[in-house]
Design a protein around this motif. Structure first.
Motif, PDB file in Angstrom:
ATOM      1  N   TYR A   1      -2.545  17.964  -5.472  1.00 56.82           N
ATOM      2  CA  TYR A   1      -2.001  17.334  -6.321  1.00 56.82           C
ATOM      3  C   TYR A   1      -2.630  16.160  -6.869  1.00 56.82           C
ATOM      4  N   ASN A   2      -3.381  15.194  -8.533  1.00 49.68           N
ATOM      5  CA  ASN A   2      -3.236  14.377  -8.776  1.00 49.68           C
ATOM      6  C   ASN A   2      -2.015  13.589  -9.124  1.00 49.68           C
ATOM      7  N   VAL A   3      -1.867  12.547  -9.408  1.00 49.17           N
ATOM      8  CA  VAL A   3      -0.954  11.840  -8.986  1.00 49.17           C
ATOM      9  C   VAL A   3      -1.145  10.290  -9.628  1.00 49.17           C
ATOM     10  N   THR A   4       0.014   9.981 -10.581  1.00 49.48           N
ATOM     11  CA  THR A   4       0.225   8.538 -10.823  1.00 49.48           C
ATOM     12  C   THR A   4       1.419   7.952 -11.186  1.00 49.48           C
ATOM     13  N   ILE A   5       1.474   6.790 -10.893  1.00 49.18           N
ATOM     14  CA  ILE A   5       3.094   5.963 -10.303  1.00 49.18           C
ATOM     15  C   ILE A   5       3.080   4.705 -11.446  1.00 49.18           C
ATOM     16  N   HIS A   6       4.321   5.318 -12.110  1.00 53.20           N
ATOM     17  CA  HIS A   6       4.723   4.737 -13.480  1.00 53.20           C
ATOM     18  C   HIS A   6       6.046   4.007 -12.835  1.00 53.20           C
ATOM     19  N   TRP A   7       5.627   2.136 -13.456  1.00 53.87           N
ATOM     20  CA  TRP A   7       6.888   0.612 -12.723  1.00 53.87           C
ATOM     21  C   TRP A   7       8.096   0.955 -14.165  1.00 53.87           C
ATOM     22  N   HIS A   8       8.522   2.012 -14.668  1.00 52.38           N
ATOM     23  CA  HIS A   8       9.235   2.495 -14.917  1.00 52.38           C
ATOM     24  C   HIS A   8      10.526   0.685 -15.481  1.00 52.38           C
ATOM     25  N   GLY A   9      10.204   0.777 -16.669  1.00 51.68           N
ATOM     26  CA  GLY A   9      10.816  -0.820 -16.902  1.00 51.68           C
ATOM     27  C   GLY A   9      10.470  -1.413 -17.624  1.00 51.68           C
TER      28      GLY A   9
ATOM     29  N   GLU B   1       0.557  -1.379   0.089  1.00 50.61           N
ATOM     30  CA  GLU B   1       0.101   0.049   0.075  1.00 50.61           C
ATOM     31  C   GLU B   1       0.756   1.649  -0.177  1.00 50.61           C
ATOM     32  N   PHE B   2       0.132   2.015  -1.036  1.00 51.12           N
ATOM     33  CA  PHE B   2       1.021   3.293  -1.418  1.00 51.12           C
ATOM     34  C   PHE B   2       0.220   5.014  -0.612  1.00 51.12           C
ATOM     35  N   VAL B   3       1.204   5.286   0.257  1.00 50.75           N
ATOM     36  CA  VAL B   3       0.122   6.677   0.656  1.00 50.75           C
ATOM     37  C   VAL B   3       0.557   7.343   0.059  1.00 50.75           C
ATOM     38  N   VAL B   4       0.077   8.187  -0.442  1.00 53.49           N
ATOM     39  CA  VAL B   4       0.883   9.527  -1.178  1.00 53.49           C
ATOM     40  C   VAL B   4       0.565  11.065   0.067  1.00 53.49           C
ATOM     41  N   GLN B   5       0.935  11.819   0.778  1.00 47.41           N
ATOM     42  CA  GLN B   5       0.506  12.854   0.904  1.00 47.41           C
ATOM     43  C   GLN B   5       1.559  14.136   1.351  1.00 47.41           C
ATOM     44  N   GLU B   6       1.493  14.773   1.591  1.00 46.74           N
ATOM     45  CA  GLU B   6       2.629  15.803   2.524  1.00 46.74           C
ATOM     46  C   GLU B   6       3.358  15.769   3.537  1.00 46.74           C
ATOM     47  N   SER B   7       4.087  15.649   3.936  1.00 47.23           N
ATOM     48  CA  SER B   7       5.142  15.258   4.520  1.00 47.23           C
ATOM     49  C   SER B   7       5.990  16.268   5.101  1.00 47.23           C
ATOM     50  N   PRO B   8       6.533  16.400   6.672  1.00 43.68           N
ATOM     51  CA  PRO B   8       7.190  17.417   6.674  1.00 43.68           C
ATOM     52  C   PRO B   8       8.990  16.688   6.558  1.00 43.68           C
ATOM     53  N   VAL B   9       9.609  17.915   5.991  1.00 42.12           N
ATOM     54  CA  VAL B   9      11.437  17.678   5.870  1.00 42.12           C
ATOM     55  C   VAL B   9      12.103  18.414   6.041  1.00 42.12           C
ATOM     56  N   LYS B  10      13.240  18.287   6.302  1.00 41.25           N
ATOM     57  CA  LYS B  10      14.026  19.261   6.263  1.00 41.25           C
ATOM     58  C   LYS B  10      15.208  18.890   5.429  1.00 41.25           C
ATOM     59  N   ARG B  11      15.545  20.177   4.987  1.00 41.99           N
ATOM     60  CA  ARG B  11      16.650  19.891   3.925  1.00 41.99           C
ATOM     61  C   ARG B  11      17.143  21.291   3.632  1.00 41.99           C
TER      62      ARG B  11
ATOM     63  N   GLY C   1      -7.788  11.796  -2.824  1.00 38.33           N
ATOM     64  CA  GLY C   1      -8.795  11.523  -2.019  1.00 38.33           C
ATOM     65  C   GLY C   1      -8.553  10.124  -2.655  1.00 38.33           C
ATOM     66  N   GLU C   2      -8.730  10.029  -3.641  1.00 37.94           N
ATOM     67  CA  GLU C   2      -8.805   8.677  -4.481  1.00 37.94           C
ATOM     68  C   GLU C   2      -7.830   7.916  -4.098  1.00 37.94           C
TER      69      GLU C   2
ATOM     70  N   ASN D   1       7.310  21.423   3.242  1.00 32.62           N
ATOM     71  CA  ASN D   1       6.251  20.192   3.596  1.00 32.62           C
ATOM     72  C   ASN D   1       6.719  19.520   1.570  1.00 32.62           C
ATOM     73  N   ARG D   2       6.315  18.331   1.653  1.00 33.52           N
ATOM     74  CA  ARG D   2       6.939  17.712   0.290  1.00 33.52           C
ATOM     75  C   ARG D   2       5.792  16.552   0.099  1.00 33.52           C
ATOM     76  N   ILE D   3       6.016  16.711  -1.100  1.00 33.09           N
ATOM     77  CA  ILE D   3       4.596  15.523  -1.181  1.00 33.09           C
ATOM     78  C   ILE D   3       5.637  13.997  -1.650  1.00 33.09           C
ATOM     79  N   PHE D   4       5.563  13.125   0.286  1.00 32.16           N
ATOM     80  CA  PHE D   4       6.748  11.311  -0.095  1.00 32.16           C
ATOM     81  C   PHE D   4       5.029  10.468  -0.407  1.00 32.16           C
ATOM     82  N   VAL D   5       6.073   8.901  -0.488  1.00 32.13           N
ATOM     83  CA  VAL D   5       4.930   8.064  -0.565  1.00 32.13           C
ATOM     84  C   VAL D   5       5.280   7.592   1.126  1.00 32.13           C
ATOM     85  N   ASN D   6       4.127   6.874   1.898  1.00 33.46           N
ATOM     86  CA  ASN D   6       4.469   6.299   3.074  1.00 33.46           C
ATOM     87  C   ASN D   6       5.381   7.304   4.200  1.00 33.46           C
TER      88      ASN D   6
END
Length: 562
Positions: free
Chosen positions: A74-82, A27-37, A105-106, A43-48
C-alpha cells in the motif's frame, strides 16, 4: 587533518549541539509482518516488524531525520502528530495534503526540528487506515529539569484498536457502499489485548514497578475510532501534561483520551504488594451507534523486574471504569486542564471563524450501491463542505508552485446556513453537504479564533479535532449552541491549556485560538478516522511572512512524486 583543527571541530560540534540540539537518524521499514492476535494468525503492516513501532526519544531542540522505506503493498506516509514543523510542512505527512504518498518500493526522508515542545507526542501513518498498526511514541525530554520531581521511571503506554480483518479491507468495503465500517474486535495496550480476550492472557502487557517509586506514565490514544476511559485499580493519577505541554497538576482516578490525544501522569506505587489492572474501554457518546464494548487490560506488578506475568498475577485488582456513555465524567476531566503558567493570549483576533462539525448523509445516486441508513451513503463535513483529497497532486505542492485546479480558497468562514445545530430533528434539507477541496487562507501572523460547533444532523457525538502544524489554546467548551454573548464570559483567559487536539463535546462546542506563524498548508480534521474518511476535514494555508525565518522551506529533493 591537523589534530588541533580536529579538536576545534569536535569542540565546535559539541557547542552547536548544546545550543541547537542534537541530531538523530532513524530508519523505518514499512512492511508486512506475521502476527497472532485473538487466536488467529495474520499478516499486518508494521514498522521494523514492531507493534507498536519504535519509540523515538529526543530533547527539546533536537533534529530528527527518519528515512521511511515502503516495502508494503500500500501507499504510506508518516505524520509526526503534534510536531510544530516550523517551516518544514513538507515533513508533516498527511497524504495528498503536504506530500504525495510513498509508493511501494520507494522511500522518503522526513527532516525536522522539535522546538519548544516538551512531553509526549507520537507518530503514525496518515494514509488510509494504516494507522491501525503503524504508530509509535515520540518522547520529548526537557533540556533542564521537569517542573515536578524527577520520576523513577518513564513508561510509554499506547492504547490501540485491533481488527481481525485487514483494516484496509474494512475501510475499502465500507467506502465502496457508503456504509459504516465494522467496529474493532479488541482494544490493545502496547499492542496486546489483555486478559479478557480469547488466546491473549499469556501475552498481556506487564509493567513492573517497585514499591514506593513514582513513575511518569505517558498515555497515547492511538485507537482509530474510539475515545477511551482509562483507570488503574486502587491508584490515583496526577495529570502533569498533555500534547507536549505542561499543565497544572490535578489528581484523578480516570482519564479520557480521544484518538490523537496524549496525557502524562505521575503515579506513586504505594499500595500493598501485588498486581493491579490498568484497564481501558470505550467512551461512546453517540446514541444508538455501534461501538466496540470490550475492555483491554495490562498488569501493574509490584517488585518484579520482568515484563512477563509473575506470581502476583493470579487475580489482579480491577479498577472502576465509568459507563460507556458517561459524558459528565468525560466533561469533568476535559475541563480540569489548565496551563502550568499564566498565559499571555495572542490578541487582537484577526480571524473570527465559526465551523460546524458533524456527520450527514448523501442520497444514493443512480448506479451506486448504498449501505447507509434507508439507502443513503454516510458523509461528514465542516461548514457543510465534505473534504475531498486530491488524487494526483498534494495541496502543499500546488500552494507552493501556484498550480491551479488542485484546490480552491473559498472555504466558508461561517456556516452557509444557520440553524439550530443541536436540535433533535434537523431538517433533512441540511443532511447533504457539498463535496470539495476547499481551504481557508491566512496571512502570516494572524490571530485565529475558531468556534467548533457540533451538530446533530444525523447522530450527535463528540469529535476530537486535530490541527496539524500548530498548537492552540482551548478557551472554553460547553453544551448546546454556542452563544457569543453568554458563552464568551465563561472563557478561561488566564491559564487556558495548550493542545493540538480538542474534544468538541457531544451536542456542544469548543473555542480555540492560535497564531498563524507557520507558513504552509495545515490540515484540520476529526481524529476519528471513520469521520475523516467521510470528509470531516478542511485545511488552512498560511502565507509566508517577511524574511527567511518566516518563509516555507523549498521542497526536499526526495519528495515523493505523484
Amino acid at each position: 587533518m591537523n589534530p588541533h583543527c580536529l579538536i576545534f571541530l569536535l569542540w565546535l560540534s559539541h557547542l552547536f549541539a548544546h545550543i541547537y540540539g542534537e541530531y538523530h537518524y532513524h530508519e523505518f521499514v514499512v512492511q508486512e509482518s506475521p502476527v497472532k492476535r485473538l487466536c488467529k494468525a495474520h499478516n499486518r503492516i508494521f514498522v521494523n516488524g514492531q507493534f507498536p513501532g519504535p519509540t523515538l526519544e529526543v530533547t527539546d531542540g533536537d533534529t530528527l531525520e527518519v528515512k521511511v522505506t515502503n516495502k508494503a503493498i500500500y501507499n504510506v506516509t508518516i505524520h509526526w502528530h503534534g510536531v510544530r514543523q516550523f517551516r518544514t510542512a513538507w515533513a508533516d505527512g498527511p497524504e495528498f495534503v503536504t506530500q504525495c504518498p510513498i509508493r511501494p518500493g520507494e522511500s522518503y526522508t522526513y527532516r525536522f526540528t522539535v522546538l519548544g515542545q516538551i512531553g509526549t507526542l507520537w507518530w503514525h501513518a496518515h494514509s488510509s487506515w494504516l494507522r491501525a498498526t503503524v504508530y509509535g511514541a515520540l518522547i520529548i525530554h526537557p533540556k533542564g529539569d521537569y517542573p515536578f520531581k524527577k520520576p523513577d521511571r518513564e513508561i510509554p503506554i499506547l492504547l490501540g484498536e485491533w481488527w481481525d480483518r485487514n483494516p484496509i479491507d474494512v475501510v475499502r468495503n465500507a467506502t465502496r457502499f457508503g456504509a459504516a465500517p465494522d467496529t474493532s474486535d479488541a482494544f490493545t495496550i502496547n499492542g496486546q489485548p489483555g486478559d479478557f480476550y480469547n488466546c491473549s492472557s499469556k501475552d498481556t502487557t506487564v509493567f513492573p514497578v517497585k514499591s514506593g517509586e513514582t513513575n511518569l506514565l505517558r498515555f497515547i490514544n492511538a485507537a482509530l475510532n474510539t475515545e477511551l476511559f482509562v483507570a488503574i485499580a486502587r491508584h490515583k493519577m496526577t495529570v502533569v501534561g498533555a500534547d507536549a505541554s505542561y499543565d497544572k497538576p490535578f489528581e484523578t482516578s480516570v482519564l479520557m483520551l480521544g484518538p490523537g490525544q496524549t496525557t502524562d501522569v505521575l503515579v506513586t506505587f504505594d499500595k500493598n504488594k501485588g498486581s493491579y489492572y490498568l484497564a481501558a474501554q470505550a467512551y461512546s457518546s453517540a446514541q444508538g451507534v455501534p461501538f466496540d464494548n470490550t475492555t483491554t487490560t495490562a498488569i501493574i506488578d509490584y517488585d518484579i523486574e520482568t515484563t512477563k506475568r509473575g506470581k502476583n498475577n493470579k487475580s489482579p485488582a480491577f479498577p472502576k471504569l465509568p459507563a460507556f456513555n458517561d459524558t459528565p465524567t468525560a466533561t469533568k476531566f476535559a475541563e480540569s486542564f489548565r496551563s502550568l503558567e499564566t498565559v499571555k493570549l495572542p490578541e487582537p483576533v484577526n480571524e473570527n471563524l465559526f465551523f460546524t462539525v458533524g456527520v450527514g448523509l448523501f442520497n444514493c445516486q443512480p448506479g451506486q450501491k448504498c449501505g447507509g441508513p434507508n439507502g443513503t451513503r454516510f458523509t461528514a463535513s465542516i461548514n457543510n463542505v465534505s473534504f475531498v483529497l486530491p488524487s494526483n497532486f498534494s495541496i502543499l505542492q500546488a500552494h507552493y508552485h501556484r498550480v491551479p485546479g488542485v484546490f480552491t480558497t473559498d472555504f466558508p468562514a461561517v456556516p452557509p446556513v444557520q440553524f439550530n445545530y443541536t436540535a433533535q430533528n434537523v431538517s433533512r434539507s441540511l443532511w447533504q453537504p457539498v463535496p470539495g477541496t476547499k481551504i481557508y487562507n491566512l496571512k502570516y501572523g494572524s490571530v485565529v479564533q475558531v468556534v467548533l460547533q457540533g451538530t446533530s444532523i444525523f447522530a450527535a457525538e463528540s469529535h476530537p479535532i486535530h490541527l496539524h502544524g500548530n498548537d492552540f489554546y482551548i478557551l472554553g467548551q460547553g453544551f448546546g449552541n454556542f452563544n457569543s454573548q453568554k458563552d464568551t464570559k465563561k472563557f478561561n483567559l488566564v491559564d487556558p491549556p495548550l493542545r493540538n487536539t480538542v474534544t468538541v463535546p457531544v451536542n456542544g462546542w469548543a473555542v480555540i485560538r492560535w497564531v498563524a506563524d507557520n507558513p504552509g498548508v495545515w490540515l484540520m480534521h476529526c481524529h476519528l478516522d471513520v469521520h475523516i474518511t467521510w470528509g470531516l476535514a478542511m485545511a488552512f494555508s498560511v502565507e509566508d511572512g517577511k524574511g527567511e525565518l518566516e518563509t516555507l522551506e523549498p521542497p526536499p529533493n526526495d519528495l515523493p512524486l505523484c
